[in-house]
Design an enzyme around this catalytic site. Structure first.
Site, PDB file in Angstrom:
ATOM      1  N   CYS A 221       0.819  -1.220   0.000  1.00  0.00           N
ATOM      2  CA  CYS A 221       0.000   0.000   0.000  1.00  0.00           C
ATOM      3  C   CYS A 221       0.855   1.274   0.000  1.00  0.00           C
ATOM      4  O   CYS A 221       1.837   1.352   0.732  1.00  0.00           O
ATOM      5  CB  CYS A 221      -0.911  -0.028   1.219  1.00  0.00           C
ATOM      6  SG  CYS A 221      -1.751   1.524   1.579  1.00  0.00           S
ATOM      7  N   GLY A 223       1.069   1.329  -3.336  1.00  0.00           N
ATOM      8  CA  GLY A 223       1.416   0.668  -4.590  1.00  0.00           C
ATOM      9  C   GLY A 223       2.580   1.250  -5.356  1.00  0.00           C
ATOM     10  O   GLY A 223       2.723   1.001  -6.555  1.00  0.00           O
ATOM     11  N   ASP A 260      -1.262  -9.358   6.633  1.00  0.00           N
ATOM     12  CA  ASP A 260       0.011  -8.874   7.172  1.00  0.00           C
ATOM     13  C   ASP A 260       1.140  -9.481   6.339  1.00  0.00           C
ATOM     14  O   ASP A 260       1.185 -10.698   6.135  1.00  0.00           O
ATOM     15  CB  ASP A 260       0.116  -9.309   8.638  1.00  0.00           C
ATOM     16  CG  ASP A 260       1.388  -8.802   9.324  1.00  0.00           C
ATOM     17  OD1 ASP A 260       2.388  -8.540   8.621  1.00  0.00           O
ATOM     18  OD2 ASP A 260       1.384  -8.673  10.554  1.00  0.00           O
ATOM     19  N   ASP A 277       8.998  -3.080   1.082  1.00  0.00           N
ATOM     20  CA  ASP A 277       9.414  -1.772   1.604  1.00  0.00           C
ATOM     21  C   ASP A 277       8.575  -1.443   2.836  1.00  0.00           C
ATOM     22  O   ASP A 277       7.862  -0.446   2.873  1.00  0.00           O
ATOM     23  CB  ASP A 277       9.254  -0.696   0.524  1.00  0.00           C
ATOM     24  CG  ASP A 277       9.837   0.650   0.958  1.00  0.00           C
ATOM     25  OD1 ASP A 277      10.745   0.649   1.808  1.00  0.00           O
ATOM     26  OD2 ASP A 277       9.384   1.689   0.445  1.00  0.00           O
ATOM     27  N   LYS A 306      15.248  -0.426   7.061  1.00  0.00           N
ATOM     28  CA  LYS A 306      15.209   0.886   7.709  1.00  0.00           C
ATOM     29  C   LYS A 306      16.286   0.918   8.793  1.00  0.00           C
ATOM     30  O   LYS A 306      16.430  -0.025   9.581  1.00  0.00           O
ATOM     31  CB  LYS A 306      13.825   1.138   8.312  1.00  0.00           C
ATOM     32  CG  LYS A 306      12.659   0.863   7.357  1.00  0.00           C
ATOM     33  CD  LYS A 306      12.694   1.743   6.115  1.00  0.00           C
ATOM     34  CE  LYS A 306      11.533   1.399   5.182  1.00  0.00           C
ATOM     35  NZ  LYS A 306      11.527   2.223   3.957  1.00  0.00           N
TER      36      LYS A 306
END
Length: 366
Positions: A221, A223, A260, A277, A306
């Site tokens: 999300c 996208g 998830d 990501d 990250k």
């Protein structure tokens, strides 16, 4: 010339310095890194003469995570006379470079250097003419010859040196010029596009980013990364509890799995790609991606880790070592690459490709 100059992202000078120090030590080349916070470059000075050139030749640029460019340079040229900046630069290169293939007059990637960049563009033309006259540059560009670099850190102050054509970034300042697609759901799409350019040779795109392939985007999300896969005419399972961009769903190539990303298990056995990501602790993402490779759920993976506020190089190194160990324990031969891309922020992008372990060079048919 006994110094290695590395370009990096502003704010990541310490990570760049730690990495080059470690990589040099692995090759029994020792020195010290000069670091200035937020300068967007690092200078690694070797203790022994000739070792900078040796390091430039022996250390694969592709192994460096935090560096955008790697060149060998001499002492800083200071207080260049405004009426004749060319002569000292030519003097520094005389006897060092012959028949260079290209010239790049560059600056650190900082806001403060933007005005300086305008001067560099104007300075390039007369400098190139002078270097060609003296035989330091060829009369034509050649991708097979060393690249001459002039790196201005301030007005009248520059480092001068060269990089090797097969072991450098081919890009000016090491920065890709990618255009944000107006119909993409988010700017994160540029991360994956850049990753394709960095990790996959252009002549292999039609095979490894082929139309009709199946891919999975974990944490998709809205996208941004799915968009790049769709642009390559792939079929994509987009895994995220959040909403996907309607424009992507309308293509008929995207199947939204409201799950998830850490719990999702693929139902297809022919997924070539997995991309990820997700904003999550790097060790969780690294373990997840290793599991996908171990379980044979994909052949190639691109994902972001990250980074924490401190010890970022150590964090990346530990996670990459863990992935390598996990794959090795399961008898999986893989190529692992990592790079802090230009479009990355407080993160690095990792690429893993399974390769056939029985015959070197043979593709993995699982």
């Amino acid at each position: 010339m006994n110094k290695i100059l590395l370009y990096c992202r502003q704010g990541f000078e310490k990570e760049c310095a730690a990495e080059i120090t470690a990589k040099a030590a692995e090759r029994e080349i020792f020195g010290f890194a000069r670091v200035k916070d937020d300068s967007a470059y690092v200078l690694f000075e070797c203790y022994q003469q000739g070792e900078a050139e040796k390091l430039l030749a022996e250390l694969p640029f592709s192994e460096l995570i935090f560096s955008r460019q790697m060149i060998v340079v001499g002492e800083l040229l200071r207080d260049l006379p405004p009426t004749n900046r060319i002569t000292p630069v030519v003097g520094m290169l005389t006897g060092v470079v012959e028949k260079g293939g290209d010239l790049r007059v560059e600056v650190p990637d900082t806001n403060a250097s933007k005005e300086l960049l305008k001067f560099c563009r104007k300075f390039t033309v007369p400098l190139r003419a002078s270097l060609r006259k003296d035989g330091i540059l060829l009369n034509f560009e050649s991708a097979k010859r060393p690249v001459v670099h002039v790196f201005f850190i301030a007005s009248g102050c520059c480092y001068v040196g060269y990089s090797l054509p097969a072991n450098n970034s081919p890009l000016f300042m090491g920065i890709p010029r990618l255009k944000f697609p107006s119909d993409a759901p988010s700017r994160s799409t540029l991360k994956l596009e850049e990753a394709f350019h960095v990790f996959i040779p252009a002549d292999e795109w039609d095979e490894r980013l082929a139309s009709g392939m199946w891919a999975v985007d974990l944490g998709a999300c809205p996208g941004g990364w799915t968009y790049q896969l769709v642009q390559r005419s792939m079929m994509v399972n987009a895994v995220d509890n959040g909403p996907m961009a309607p424009s992507l769903m309308d293509t008929g190539q995207v199947f939204h799995q409201r799950e998830d990303g850490f719990k999702y298990r693929p139902t297809r056995n022919n997924n070539y790609w997995v991309v990820c990501d997700m904003v999550e602790k790097p060790v969780r993402v690294a373990n997840l991606m290793a599991d996908w490779l171990v379980n044979g759920w994909c052949r190639e993976a691109i994902f972001n880790l990250k980074l924490p506020m401190k010890k970022r190089y150590e964090e990346v190194a530990q996670n990459l070592a863990m992935i390598h160990e996990k794959l090795a324990q399961n008898g999986i031969n893989a190529q692992i690459q990592a790079r802090q891309l230009y479009h990355d922020r407080e993160e690095v992008t990792v690429h893993i490709r399974r390769v056939w372990s029985a015959t070197p060079g043979r593709r993995d048919e699982r």
